[in-house]
Enzyme design. Structure first.
Site, mmCIF file in Angstrom:
data_model
loop_
_atom_site.group_PDB
_atom_site.id
_atom_site.type_symbol
_atom_site.label_atom_id
_atom_site.label_comp_id
_atom_site.label_asym_id
_atom_site.label_seq_id
_atom_site.Cartn_x
_atom_site.Cartn_y
_atom_site.Cartn_z
ATOM 1 N N SER A 282 0.833 -1.197 0.000
ATOM 2 C CA SER A 282 0.000 0.000 0.000
ATOM 3 C C SER A 282 0.865 1.242 0.000
ATOM 4 C CB SER A 282 -0.903 0.013 1.234
ATOM 5 O OG SER A 282 -0.130 0.110 2.421
ATOM 6 N N ASP A 283 0.327 2.330 -0.533
ATOM 7 C CA ASP A 283 0.962 3.616 -0.311
ATOM 8 C C ASP A 283 0.816 3.941 1.176
ATOM 9 O OD1 ASP A 283 2.214 6.041 -0.702
ATOM 10 O OD2 ASP A 283 0.935 6.660 -2.363
ATOM 11 N N TRP A 284 1.613 4.870 1.642
ATOM 12 C CA TRP A 284 1.673 5.203 3.064
ATOM 13 C C TRP A 284 0.385 5.932 3.478
ATOM 14 C CZ3 TRP A 284 5.130 2.486 1.216
ATOM 15 C CH2 TRP A 284 6.345 2.194 1.822
ATOM 16 N N GLY A 285 -0.500 5.192 4.150
ATOM 17 C CA GLY A 285 -1.794 5.746 4.528
ATOM 18 C C GLY A 285 -2.921 5.331 3.608
#
Length: 737
Positions: A282-285
């Site tokens: 995942s992207d961060w967040g």
């Protein structure tokens, strides 16, 4: 032991249990997965069979590598200071840690870090795309991959391939332009170069992540077939050319479902149709659930504590106990991560050091790599009266604006590379995220003075337009540097800030030989274009950008860049003229992005996709096309018809019936030629670029019949046309050459 101030007691217990006592360590001789002669899948299967559930849960949960005060988060001591991410090692089984760093132009340092790594920055991704030279993109990728490894990292969060649907997108500078073939080819080459260093690269941000406004919850609504022929095709091309170890899923929703829990994207397309074997992080967040994300195809939750809560590890352990996520799915998640680690050499080529500083000799050689990339990506948009190159034509030159006496602009956000020597123009707001506004200490003015020792070159900061005009009036030539800062988390205006348009107008009115050098992250509006003699698009040119700009201006280097994006005349020409949308964004233009949109509307941009001038000229002849066994092959001859050596980008477009637009880029080749020399060129057209995607049958459909083949210098400068008969053909969704 993990030191996470925000970990709950059960989650902390999971972390502690991984520190096995020495008596429990498995002897290296008992590790059959260490046999490098075995296939990556076989090795992953062997080690997976020995893993506990908690060890598998370790692989699927990533931490931020830097302290994060808003959530009272302290980075693990084993993480690299100021880094993007960290996944702990599993010493019992000889599984190395994953040390993750941003991003696609070089080894970045997080803004919150006390100490910044000084590293080499490539030009912006859009500048590399403007070279239209996959070999150069590969070389640049190999360079930043080498610095990542030398800095102690084995995962590089690079490979931005999102298409430019929205010219105001703040991250356009990181990406590969508006066409799926060009973007996928160039970004794929860079990823392959990165991974040649035995590290993993991502390809990102999957998918339809085309604006920064409301990026954490924006819903991109798009017809699935149109997505297959545009955004997803760019990813497919990049993956085919590089086999990235990881795909990073995006923040936004796609057709109502978050990208990191969208089964159509992660399972149906990526795994089932394309057969890709790596892991999705995942992207961060960007993680929003446990069960939905894991079952849809997310393998690794990244960058805790950026998510609202930890969704894997403790919550995933609970979901496994309830049967909401199967143990077989956890095995698949861990297997895919291990497979990529084996496939890309993380076991056989372990990271042994993480120095904050790199050897000067390495940095010097890498500066030459990034300078060559910048030189080849600079686009000469206009050159009325051949006022360029400068060499021998001007003795009194005034350079105005853009902090050109100090350095060259960089884009902001997670991709920012801190330069050796620090910020050349410190203190510009914003000083914090997505800043700081950074200028690499490579002064175009200083480089011009070295290149033109016989000329008098003066510099004005451009804050006083009247003073700038007065100085221009007394000079043989005026060069105005205009800048547009862009970055992550915001979408800039296409109008140059701080009344730079007024400055250019004033200078151009005072001196007919006014040259504008643009340092921008993408297209900008140019109401002054007809009043200036020459325009050079330099993008964000990286560590050696000042030297590169001077080399092109003086003629030491013949410009050969071509636009990877269209430059509109006004906002009214865009598919969405209004400000980027909050909430739901409907991409009713479908696959008609960029030049395709202009063609479909019968409109003409200011500067077209593929446009780029040279200090010499090129001519084409002998265009022929054939389709043996349905494979379209195009041949022609390129001749340097001018008086100096240079490089040309020959562009082949194809045209069929029932498409989203009158033509598509079908193939291209960059050709370097001495004055008067010729070269025979043969290219092939990927059959998917002749097809439409049929959602009902999940396949590519090529209609039988006559197709036009067009050869030109840009999308709106076609010089020759022929036709070819192509038989009807159906290709499966996952077809590849």
């Amino acid at each position: 032991m993990l030191r996470k101030a925000t970990l709950s007691a059960p989650l902390f217990a999971i972390a502690i249990c991984l520190a096995a006592p020495a008596s429990a360590q498995q002897a290296p001789a008992a590790r059959p997965w260490a046999n490098a002669k075995l296939a990556p899948d076989a090795r992953a299967k062997l080690v997976l069979a020995q893993m506990t559930e908690d060890e598998k849960l370790t692989l699927v949960f990533g931490y931020f590598g830097t302290d994060f005060s808003p959530k009272n988060f302290k980075a693990d001591p084993q993480a690299r200071p100021g880094s993007a991410g960290y996944i702990p090692a599993i010493p019992r089984l000889g599984i190395p840690a994953q040390w993750q760093t941003d991003a696609g132009v070089g080894v970045a340092t997080q803004g919150g870090a006390e100490r910044k790594r000084g590293r080499t920055s490539l030009p912006a991704g859009i500048a590399t795309a403007a070279t239209w030279d996959p070999a150069l993109a590969y070389k640049g990728g190999a360079m930043i991959g080498a610095e990542a490894r030398a800095s102690g990292f084995n995962v590089l969060l690079a490979g931005g391939v999102n298409l430019m649907r929205e010219p105001r997108n703040g991250r356009n500078f990181e990406y590969g332009g508006e066409d799926p073939l060009l973007a996928g080819t160039m970004v794929g080459a860079q990823i392959a170069g990165i991974q040649s260093n035995h590290i993993i690269s991502t390809v990102k941000h999957y998918a339809v992540n085309d604006q920064e406004t409301d990026r954490f919850k924006m819903n991109a609504v798009i017809d699935r077939a149109a997505a297959q022929m545009s955004d997803l095709l760019a990813f497919k091309f990049a993956i085919e050319r590089s086999d990235p170890g990881s795909v990073m899923c995006a923040y936004n929703k796609v057709n109502g479902i978050y990208a990191c829990e969208q089964p159509w994207l992660l399972t149906d397309v990526l795994r089932r149709d394309w057969g890709w074997k790596g892991f999705v992080m995942s992207d961060w967040g960007a993680t929003h659930s446990t069960v939905a994300a894991a079952n849809a195809g997310l393998e690794q939750e990244s960058g805790w504590p950026f998510d609202e809560q930890p969704y894997f590890r403790e919550p995933l352990k609970a979901a496994l106990a309830k049967g909401e996520v199967s143990k077989a799915r956890l095995d698949e998640m861990a297997h895919r991560i291990l497979r990529s680690m084996f496939a890309h050499g993380l076991f056989e080529h372990p990271i042994t050091a993480a120095p904050m500083e790199l050897p000067p000799a390495m940095l010097a050689s890498h500066a030459a790599v990034t300078r060559a990339d910048a030189e080849a990506g600079i686009v000469l948009l206009k050159n009325a009266g051949n006022v360029l190159p400068l060499a021998g034509t001007a003795r009194r030159i005034v350079v105005i604006g853009g902090h050109a006496d100090k350095g060259v602009l960089a884009g902001g956000g997670s991709s920012l590379v801190y330069p050796v020597g620090g910020n050349a123009v410190p203190g510009i707001e914003p000083k914090v995220w997505p800043g700081p506004v950074m200028y690499h200490p490579s002064s175009p003015v200083a480089a011009l003075r070295r290149q033109l020792p016989g000329a008098t070159i003066t510099f004005l900061d451009g804050k006083d337009a009247a003073a700038a005009a007065a100085a221009a009036k007394q000079a043989d030539m005026a060069i105005v540097f205009a800048t547009q800062w862009a970055g992550e988390a915001f979408d800039p205006s296409l109008t140059l800030a701080d009344n730079q348009d007024g400055l250019i107008d004033a200078v151009a009115a005072a001196n007919a030989k006014t040259v504008v050098v643009l340092e921008t992250g993408g297209p900008v509006l140019m109401p002054w274009a007809d009043k200036t003699a020459a325009i050079l698009e330099a993008w964000y040119p990286g560590t050696a950008g000042g030297e590169a700009i001077a080399n092109v201006l003086t003629g030491e280097v013949n410009p050969s860049g071509h636009l990877p994006v269209s430059f509109p005349r006004s906002l009214s020409q865009l598919a969405k003229p209004s400000t980027p949308n909050d909430g739901e964004t409907r991409y009713t233009e479908g696959a008609a992005i960029g030049y395709k949109w202009f063609d479909a509307k019968g409109d003409k941009p200011h500067f077209s996709f593929g446009h780029g001038l040279s200090y010499t000229s090129f001519a084409y002849s002998g265009l022929k096309a054939a389709a043996p066994k349905g494979q379209v092959t195009v041949s022609f001859t390129v001749r340097n018809s001018g008086k100096r050596a240079g490089a040309d980008v020959a562009q082949v477009y194809v045209s069929g019936n029932g498409w989203e637009a009158p033509k598509r880029l079908g193939a291209f080749q960059k050709v370097s030629l001495a004055a008067g020399a010729s070269k025979a060129v043969t290219v092939t057209v990927d059959p998917r670029l002749l097809a439409t995607f049929d959602e009902a049958s999940n396949s590519w459909k090529i209609a039988g019949g006559t197709y036009k083949v067009l050869l030109g210098h840009s999308a709106d400068e076609i010089t020759a046309t022929t036709s070819v008969q192509v038989p009807a053909r159906t290709l499966p969704a996952g077809w590849r050459p």
